[in-house]
Motif scaffolding. Structure first.
Motif, PDB file in Angstrom:
ATOM      1  N   ASP A 115       0.814  -1.216   0.000  1.00 56.62           N
ATOM      2  CA  ASP A 115       0.000   0.000   0.000  1.00 56.62           C
ATOM      3  C   ASP A 115       0.847   1.265   0.000  1.00 56.62           C
ATOM      4  OD1 ASP A 115      -2.335  -1.500  -0.008  1.00 56.62           O
ATOM      5  OD2 ASP A 115      -2.453  -1.573   2.177  1.00 56.62           O
ATOM      6  N   ARG A 149       0.812  -0.966  -5.098  1.00 53.89           N
ATOM      7  CA  ARG A 149      -0.087  -1.626  -4.145  1.00 53.89           C
ATOM      8  C   ARG A 149       0.637  -2.735  -3.408  1.00 53.89           C
ATOM      9  NH1 ARG A 149      -3.156  -6.131  -4.756  1.00 53.89           N
ATOM     10  NH2 ARG A 149      -2.791  -6.152  -7.004  1.00 53.89           N
ATOM     11  N   PHE A 164      -1.476   0.260  -8.125  1.00 53.77           N
ATOM     12  CA  PHE A 164      -2.826   0.760  -7.959  1.00 53.77           C
ATOM     13  C   PHE A 164      -3.387   1.173  -9.317  1.00 53.77           C
ATOM     14  CE2 PHE A 164      -1.287   1.818  -3.589  1.00 53.77           C
ATOM     15  CZ  PHE A 164      -2.279   1.174  -2.883  1.00 53.77           C
ATOM     16  N   ASP A 168      -6.702   5.206  -7.577  1.00 51.09           N
ATOM     17  CA  ASP A 168      -6.315   4.847  -6.210  1.00 51.09           C
ATOM     18  C   ASP A 168      -4.879   5.212  -5.867  1.00 51.09           C
ATOM     19  OD1 ASP A 168      -8.811   3.774  -5.718  1.00 51.09           O
ATOM     20  OD2 ASP A 168      -8.236   1.767  -6.387  1.00 51.09           O
ATOM     21  N   ARG A 170      -1.798   7.051  -4.548  1.00 48.60           N
ATOM     22  CA  ARG A 170      -1.684   7.966  -3.413  1.00 48.60           C
ATOM     23  C   ARG A 170      -0.319   8.647  -3.409  1.00 48.60           C
ATOM     24  NH1 ARG A 170      -2.822   3.350   0.826  1.00 48.60           N
ATOM     25  NH2 ARG A 170      -4.473   3.101  -0.707  1.00 48.60           N
TER      26      ARG A 170
END
Length: 228
Positions: A115, A149, A164, A168, A170
């Motif tokens: 993430d 991710r 991602f 999504d 970031r």
């Protein structure tokens, strides 16, 4: 000894016909290494595990000796090849029987990015410099960790990346070279920064750099991938 003695420099005491024997010995050595790669079922060097690389280097050393030294006979090198092949087969069989032994010999895949953040406890245990790892990411088209991710460090040292989808993505730590990724222990202006050790993004004000709440480090880079 006479300097620039071309006979000594080029062939020394060997007759010119020995060059033909060297060519034949090199052919035998080449065929032995090639045969090992074919029998082991590997298609490329990138796929070699640490154990297989040790076997290849050992065989290569023996093959190099037989190629260049006139007093090294061929049959012992064939025995070396057969012994290494048997050791390879036995080791791979043990790895199939015992997963724990297999993990000890070859290692296992490790999640190194999750993430958009480094799994820094895993990263710290690996003998990989950040510059080397960032190069791997750049070669895969990654600009910053916020795009990733999941990142998995494979057994052969390669990195598998799962990104991602665009919506999504970031903010994340830049993976650009140091010249394009300034790092600060004093924050020059208020903006969103990312911890240079673990990738944790945080909006910081001007002044002394605080400790990262995730890894307790105090070195930050401006985050990429979002409005500043």
């Amino acid at each position: 000894m006479q300097p620039f003695d071309w006979q000594r420099m080029l062939l020394d005491q060997f007759p010119a016909a020995f060059l033909g024997e060297v060519a034949f010995r090199a052919l035998v050595a080449y065929l032995l290494v090639f045969a090992f790669l074919k029998i082991s079922g590997r298609r490329g060097v990138r796929q070699l595990s640490l154990f297989e690389l040790v076997v290849i280097l050992t065989l290569g050393s023996a093959a190099g000796d037989v190629a260049f030294y006139d007093d090294v006979p061929l049959l012992p090198i064939v025995v070396v090849f057969i012994t290494l092949l048997l050791l390879y087969r036995i080791t791979t069989l043990l790895m199939k029987i015992s997963p724990r032994f297999g993990n000890w010999v070859e290692g296992k895949p490790l999640v190194i990015i999750r993430d958009g953040l480094y799994e820094f406890d895993v990263l710290d245990r690996q003998n990989i410099s950040s510059d080397e790892f960032f190069m791997e990411l750049r070669q895969s088209g990654i600009e910053h960790l916020g795009q990733v991710r999941l990142g998995i460090l494979e057994e052969d040292g390669s990195v598998s990346l799962y990104q991602f989808v665009d919506g999504d993505v970031r903010a994340g730590l830049s993976v650009m070279p140091p010249a394009l990724r300034p790092r600060f222990d004093k924050i020059p202006h208020a903006a969103l920064y990312a911890c240079d050790h673990c990738g944790h993004p945080q909006r910081l004000a001007t002044g002394p750099a605080p400790k990262c709440p995730r890894c307790d480090r105090c070195l930050w880079s401006e985050a990429m991938g979002c409005a500043q």
